[in-house]
Design an enzyme around this catalytic site. Structure first.
Site, PDB file in Angstrom:
ATOM      1  N   GLY A 186      -3.866   6.531   3.112  1.00 37.41           N
ATOM      2  CA  GLY A 186      -3.823   6.397   4.565  1.00 37.41           C
ATOM      3  C   GLY A 186      -3.616   7.728   5.248  1.00 37.41           C
ATOM      4  O   GLY A 186      -3.446   8.765   4.596  1.00 37.41           O
ATOM      5  N   LYS A 209       0.904  -4.000   4.116  1.00 36.24           N
ATOM      6  CA  LYS A 209       0.094  -2.842   3.752  1.00 36.24           C
ATOM      7  C   LYS A 209      -1.342  -3.306   3.478  1.00 36.24           C
ATOM      8  O   LYS A 209      -1.605  -4.477   3.355  1.00 36.24           O
ATOM      9  CB  LYS A 209       0.673  -2.152   2.510  1.00 36.24           C
ATOM     10  CG  LYS A 209       2.024  -1.498   2.801  1.00 36.24           C
ATOM     11  CD  LYS A 209       2.577  -0.712   1.627  1.00 36.24           C
ATOM     12  CE  LYS A 209       1.593   0.172   0.936  1.00 36.24           C
ATOM     13  NZ  LYS A 209       0.867   1.100   1.835  1.00 36.24           N
ATOM     14  N   GLY A 210      -2.228  -2.333   3.391  1.00 34.75           N
ATOM     15  CA  GLY A 210      -3.613  -2.670   3.041  1.00 34.75           C
ATOM     16  C   GLY A 210      -4.594  -2.478   4.171  1.00 34.75           C
ATOM     17  O   GLY A 210      -5.765  -2.836   4.037  1.00 34.75           O
ATOM     18  N   GLU A 221      -1.945   0.098  -4.701  1.00 36.51           N
ATOM     19  CA  GLU A 221      -0.642   0.487  -4.124  1.00 36.51           C
ATOM     20  C   GLU A 221       0.469  -0.393  -4.698  1.00 36.51           C
ATOM     21  O   GLU A 221       1.546   0.096  -5.058  1.00 36.51           O
ATOM     22  CB  GLU A 221      -0.690   0.342  -2.596  1.00 36.51           C
ATOM     23  CG  GLU A 221      -1.586   1.370  -1.923  1.00 36.51           C
ATOM     24  CD  GLU A 221      -1.788   1.136  -0.435  1.00 36.51           C
ATOM     25  OE1 GLU A 221      -2.258   2.072   0.225  1.00 36.51           O
ATOM     26  OE2 GLU A 221      -1.493   0.037   0.062  1.00 36.51           O
TER      27      GLU A 221
HETATM   28  C1  5RP Z   1      -3.589   1.549   2.972  1.00 35.13           C
HETATM   29  C2  5RP Z   1      -2.216   1.313   3.466  1.00 35.13           C
HETATM   30  C3  5RP Z   1      -1.627   2.344   4.373  1.00 35.13           C
HETATM   31  O1  5RP Z   1      -0.406   2.747   3.854  1.00 35.13           O
HETATM   32  C4  5RP Z   1      -1.438   1.766   5.737  1.00 35.13           C
HETATM   33  O2  5RP Z   1      -2.684   1.264   6.179  1.00 35.13           O
HETATM   34  C5  5RP Z   1      -0.897   2.815   6.715  1.00 35.13           C
HETATM   35  O3  5RP Z   1      -1.882   3.762   6.969  1.00 35.13           O
HETATM   36  P1  5RP Z   1      -1.680   4.908   8.046  1.00 35.13           P
HETATM   37  O4  5RP Z   1      -0.709   5.886   7.474  1.00 35.13           O
HETATM   38  O5  5RP Z   1      -3.065   5.480   8.221  1.00 35.13           O
HETATM   39  O6  5RP Z   1      -1.185   4.271   9.308  1.00 35.13           O
HETATM   40  O7  5RP Z   1      -1.574   0.352   3.175  1.00 35.13           O
HETATM   41  O8  5RP Z   1      -4.061   0.482   2.192  1.00 35.13           O
END
Ligand code: 5RP
Length: 219
Positions: free
Chosen positions: A29, A94-95, A103
């Site tokens: 992310g 998450k995801g 993850e």
């Molecule tokens: C990816 C995730 C990321 O940790 C989540 O989407 C947060 O992302 P960002 O730091 O861009 O806000 O779970 O699968």
């Protein structure tokens, strides 16, 4: 601080948790990307990293950080990753980037999970952010019907395939009052690979970016 400044501040703060001479687990992310850029400055201090996605592995390699296969690693002292939502109980959704399965696997292995996030991610009740569920492609319609029976509104994430070759259903309109129970229930639907609730194994530490600086939250 702007949201981007908060993300950068927590990425820098996470450096204090990097285990010297050991292997670190790295999430996926925009916040994690900033952490990888910071990690590159002290890359000589670690043995290598296990990546939760191809995107993260590529970024680590671009910085000259060795990427190790999880199967070649017995111990991950620390895992650092972002979140789409997190509560003060350290339960997360998450995801958003679609990397939830890898993850969750690395988080299961890791001894300590450090979540890095800006303050917009802190919520009282999980579920405003649509809950991602990774699904075997042939089971997509069946799983969607089963999710609807649980009261959620699943939406197929169009034009997206996970690193594992699967699809994502994002579940809208959930008020997740019992994240541990829902995490378990969703995983029992045949065809589900993983869901994006990280409640059974939540974070141990939240480094949260605020207007005043980085707040450290633990249970
Ligand atoms: C990816 C995730 C990321 O940790 C989540 O989407 C947060 O992302 P960002 O730091 O861009 O806000 O779970 O699968």
């Amino acid at each position: 601080m702007t949201q981007d400044e908060q993300k950068r501040a927590v990425a820098q703060a996470a450096l204090q948790y990097v285990p010297v001479g050991e292997i670190i687990g790295i999430g996926t992310g925009s916040t994690t990307n900033l952490f990888i850029d910071e990690l590159a400055k002290i890359k000589h201090k670690i043995e290598g990293a296990v990546a939760s996605s191809e995107a993260t592995a590529n970024r680590l390699k671009q910085h000259g950080i060795e990427v190790l296969s999880l199967n070649s690693v017995a111990d991950i002292p620390v895992y650092i990753d972002g979140a789409d939502e997190i509560t003060r109980n350290m339960h997360m959704i998450k995801g958003g980037g679609g990397a939830l399965t890898r993850e969750k696997i690395i988080a299961a292995v890791a001894r300590k999970f450090i979540c890095i996030a800006d303050q917009s991610k802190l919520v009282k009740v999980l579920g405003k952010f649509p809950l991602p569920v990774e699904v075997i492609p042939m089971a997509r319609s069946y799983v969607a019907r089963e999710i609807a029976l649980l009261g959620g509104q699943p939406a197929w994430r169009q034009d997206f395939t996970t690193d594992n070759g699967n699809v994502i259903l994002d579940i809208h309109n959930l008020d997740i009052m019992n994240p541990v129970e829902l995490e378990t229930r969703l995983n029992q639907i045949t065809g589900v690979v993983t869901n994006g609730l990280f409640a059974r194994r939540g974070a141990d530490v939240l480094l949260m970016g605020t207007d005043q600086g980085v707040e450290t939250i633990t249970i």
